[in-house]
Design an enzyme around this catalytic site. Structure first.
Site, PDB file in Angstrom:
ATOM      1  N   LYS A  79       0.843  -1.191   0.000  1.00 41.80           N
ATOM      2  CA  LYS A  79       0.000   0.000   0.000  1.00 41.80           C
ATOM      3  C   LYS A  79       0.876   1.237   0.000  1.00 41.80           C
ATOM      4  CE  LYS A  79      -3.986   2.196   1.211  1.00 41.80           C
ATOM      5  NZ  LYS A  79      -3.788   2.980  -0.023  1.00 41.80           N
ATOM      6  N   LYS A 115       4.890   1.980  -3.363  1.00 40.41           N
ATOM      7  CA  LYS A 115       4.938   3.393  -3.778  1.00 40.41           C
ATOM      8  C   LYS A 115       5.052   3.457  -5.291  1.00 40.41           C
ATOM      9  CE  LYS A 115       4.825   7.424  -1.733  1.00 40.41           C
ATOM     10  NZ  LYS A 115       4.145   7.734  -0.469  1.00 40.41           N
TER      11      LYS A 115
HETATM   12  P1  NAD Z   1       1.407  18.611  -2.195  1.00 41.84           P
HETATM   13  O1  NAD Z   1       1.848  18.404  -3.596  1.00 41.84           O
HETATM   14  O2  NAD Z   1      -0.039  18.788  -1.893  1.00 41.84           O
HETATM   15  O3  NAD Z   1       2.186  19.875  -1.563  1.00 41.84           O
HETATM   16  C1  NAD Z   1       3.575  19.998  -1.564  1.00 41.84           C
HETATM   17  C2  NAD Z   1       3.927  21.388  -1.067  1.00 41.84           C
HETATM   18  O4  NAD Z   1       5.359  21.481  -0.988  1.00 41.84           O
HETATM   19  C3  NAD Z   1       3.470  22.523  -1.982  1.00 41.84           C
HETATM   20  O5  NAD Z   1       3.122  23.642  -1.223  1.00 41.84           O
HETATM   21  C4  NAD Z   1       4.737  22.817  -2.801  1.00 41.84           C
HETATM   22  O6  NAD Z   1       4.762  24.142  -3.309  1.00 41.84           O
HETATM   23  C5  NAD Z   1       5.787  22.613  -1.728  1.00 41.84           C
HETATM   24  N1  NAD Z   1       7.121  22.381  -2.289  1.00 41.84           N
HETATM   25  C6  NAD Z   1       7.460  21.636  -3.359  1.00 41.84           C
HETATM   26  N2  NAD Z   1       8.785  21.718  -3.582  1.00 41.84           N
HETATM   27  C7  NAD Z   1       9.288  22.519  -2.612  1.00 41.84           C
HETATM   28  C8  NAD Z   1      10.586  22.974  -2.286  1.00 41.84           C
HETATM   29  N3  NAD Z   1      11.652  22.655  -3.031  1.00 41.84           N
HETATM   30  N4  NAD Z   1      10.724  23.797  -1.210  1.00 41.84           N
HETATM   31  C9  NAD Z   1       9.648  24.144  -0.471  1.00 41.84           C
HETATM   32  N5  NAD Z   1       8.411  23.752  -0.731  1.00 41.84           N
HETATM   33  C10 NAD Z   1       8.230  22.933  -1.788  1.00 41.84           C
HETATM   34  O7  NAD Z   1       2.012  17.372  -1.397  1.00 41.84           O
HETATM   35  P2  NAD Z   1       1.512  16.764  -0.010  1.00 41.84           P
HETATM   36  O8  NAD Z   1       0.551  15.693  -0.297  1.00 41.84           O
HETATM   37  O9  NAD Z   1       1.177  17.847   0.925  1.00 41.84           O
HETATM   38  O10 NAD Z   1       2.873  16.037   0.454  1.00 41.84           O
HETATM   39  C11 NAD Z   1       3.924  16.775   1.067  1.00 41.84           C
HETATM   40  C12 NAD Z   1       4.856  15.783   1.747  1.00 41.84           C
HETATM   41  O11 NAD Z   1       4.106  15.030   2.699  1.00 41.84           O
HETATM   42  C13 NAD Z   1       5.496  14.774   0.818  1.00 41.84           C
HETATM   43  O12 NAD Z   1       6.777  14.437   1.282  1.00 41.84           O
HETATM   44  C14 NAD Z   1       4.580  13.570   0.941  1.00 41.84           C
HETATM   45  O13 NAD Z   1       5.228  12.349   0.597  1.00 41.84           O
HETATM   46  C15 NAD Z   1       4.246  13.652   2.410  1.00 41.84           C
HETATM   47  N6  NAD Z   1       3.012  12.931   2.741  1.00 41.84           N
HETATM   48  C16 NAD Z   1       1.805  13.344   2.275  1.00 41.84           C
HETATM   49  C17 NAD Z   1       0.680  12.623   2.610  1.00 41.84           C
HETATM   50  C18 NAD Z   1      -0.698  13.046   2.165  1.00 41.84           C
HETATM   51  O14 NAD Z   1      -1.671  12.389   2.560  1.00 41.84           O
HETATM   52  N7  NAD Z   1      -0.839  14.108   1.400  1.00 41.84           N
HETATM   53  C19 NAD Z   1       0.781  11.476   3.421  1.00 41.84           C
HETATM   54  C20 NAD Z   1       2.024  11.102   3.891  1.00 41.84           C
HETATM   55  C21 NAD Z   1       3.148  11.833   3.544  1.00 41.84           C
END
Ligand code: NAD
Length: 423
Positions: A79, A115
């Protein structure tokens, strides 16, 4: 390498896969498992690389590369999310699949980790181009995924709409509707209430627990959040609502800072679907400056390798809760732990997302749907239990929280592969 040995900057390992393998090795050895278990679990059991064509709006055809990695299915189906990003690499996807195994292990979910990723920049693609890409990717990986094999979900730059297209494509291929094929779906297609805010809610619970053990109150605590997407923006809102002062936020284009606290509600209204908001402002600071701001709680919620030996010494936060996957290198973790910073690692901090994805899959399998309150209560219970288990392990064995989390997370899988006679 010993616990306390700090590497010089130029020797720092920024490769997420080998960094993960190092800590898996250490965790398994501390648990008393031999080299065969490590040999099996250090890499995904299956990684599919695919190249597939997508027709663009101007009539041309572009060929995209994508991956799907399945770490280990000894516990149950694999998953994990699918990310659309220009920097996706095979090693990153492999490491992310291993991290998913650890998260599922900590929360005791009946899954191994998976993933996926596609090298692309959806910010430069139209809505329909993104749809064709999502459908083509699912066709390309369809042989190895499915509700009892490997269940995808959203990740960076994919959302519930992308999940809806993927579900539709998969259901067409199988000739019946398969809502349990994918999680993070819109509610109308079998999604779970509370899934969109689940990662942030889990992070907020970890912040509350970490603040408690550090003797810090959330009221007026200064919080900095890097990344204003799904994870970061809701987290900023939860912190704001809990009475904390969110003094800094950022996106890929820059950062905003206000020592009096930012107006999170207005920023939430103005951000776009990719979590971009700073472009609307003139007085921005850099992401580098943001991370080094004077604050109590720092939440990296963007991308990997943001806290490294380059800046770890300048980080002032007392607590770091990782919402992003892999934001802190192993070396920086050690340096910060020496300084007394409490780091709640990604595999625990952001596990709220996969926990509610699991709830979504359970509801799909049952055909019976829970209220938002039920989802939140069950999430609270699992997050608190996970935090306590990892924190107690760290305290009892005098380890940093990351190593403790890996020990808790890999234990059940190591046991499962032995019980199945695989090693
Ligand atoms: P998203 O695409 O919704 O948002 C990502 C954010 O990070 C945006 O605001 C983007 O502008 C910013 N960003 C991108 N590159 C950047 C950089 N170089 N410097 C600063 N900011 C930057 O993604 P998300 O779903 O919020 O995921 C963010 C992180 O959280 C990732 O590492 C993801 O793997 C992790 N994550 C997300 C979830 C989820 O349910 N959304 C669950 C577990 C882990």
């Amino acid at each position: 390498m010993s616990q306390n040995e700090i590497l010089p900057k130029d020797k720092e390992n920024l490769d997420v896969l080998s960094g993960t393998q190092e800590i898996i090795k250490e965790a398994l050895s501390k648990l008393g498992y031999g080299p065969e278990v490590y040999e099996l679990l250090k890499e995904p059991m299956r990684t599919l690389a695919v190249r597939f064509p997508v027709r663009m709006d101007d009539g041309t055809v572009k060929v995209f590369t994508g991956y799907r990695a399945q770490h280990n299915d000894s516990i149950g189906p694999t998953k994990g999310g699918i990310r659309f990003h220009p920097d996706v690499t095979e090693n990153e996807v492999k490491a992310l699949s291993i991290w998913m195994s650890i998260k599922c292990g900590i929360a005791n979910l009946p899954y191994g980790g998976g993933k996926g990723g596609v090298i692309c920049d959806p910010r430069e693609m139209s809505f329909r181009e993104q749809e064709r890409l999502a459908r083509a990717y699912v066709r390309a990986i369809s042989q190895i995924v499915g509700p009892t094999k490997d269940i995808p979900a959203p990740d960076v730059m994919t959302n519930s709409q992308v999940m809806a297209w993927m579900l539709d494509e998969y259901s067409h291929m199988r000739e019946f509707d398969s809502p349990n094929f994918i999680t993070g779906k819109p509610i109308a297609l079998g999604g779970s209430l509370g899934r969109d805010t689940s990662t942030a809610r889990g992070v907020a619970i970890c912040i509350r627990e970490a603040a408690h053990v550090k003797g810090l109150t959330l009221e007026n605590a200064r919080v900095v959040v890097q990344g204003f997407g799904n994870a970061g923006s809701y987290l900023a809102k939860f912190m704001h609502d809990a009475g904390a002062k969110v003094v800094g936020i950022s996106d890929a284009y820059g950062a905003l800072y206000d020592e009096r606290g930012l107006d999170i509600d207005s920023l939430l209204e103005r951000r776009d679907s990719f979590g971009t908001v700073t472009k609307l402002f003139k007085n921005t600071i850099s992401n580098k400056e943001l991370l080094e701001l004077d604050c109590d709680i720092l939440v990296p919620a963007a991308i990997e390798n943001q806290i490294t030996m380059e800046n770890a010494d300048n980080i002032k936060a007392k607590i770091i809760v990782e919402a992003a996957n892999g934001p802190t290198t192993m070396e920086a973790t050690k340096l910060l732990a020496e300084k007394g910073t409490l780091i709640v690692p990604d595999v625990l901090g952001n596990s709220g997302g996969v926990i509610v994805s699991y709830f979504e899959w359970v509801q799909n399998n049952q055909g019976y749907y829970w209220t938002e309150q039920e989802v939140e209560n069950r999430l609270e219970e699992l997050m608190v239990r996970s935090f306590e288990t990892v924190y107690k392990t760290a305290q009892a064995r005098k380890l940093d929280m990351r190593l403790a989390a890996y020990m808790v997370g890999i234990k059940r899988m190591a046991e499962a592969v032995e019980l199945r006679g695989w090693v």
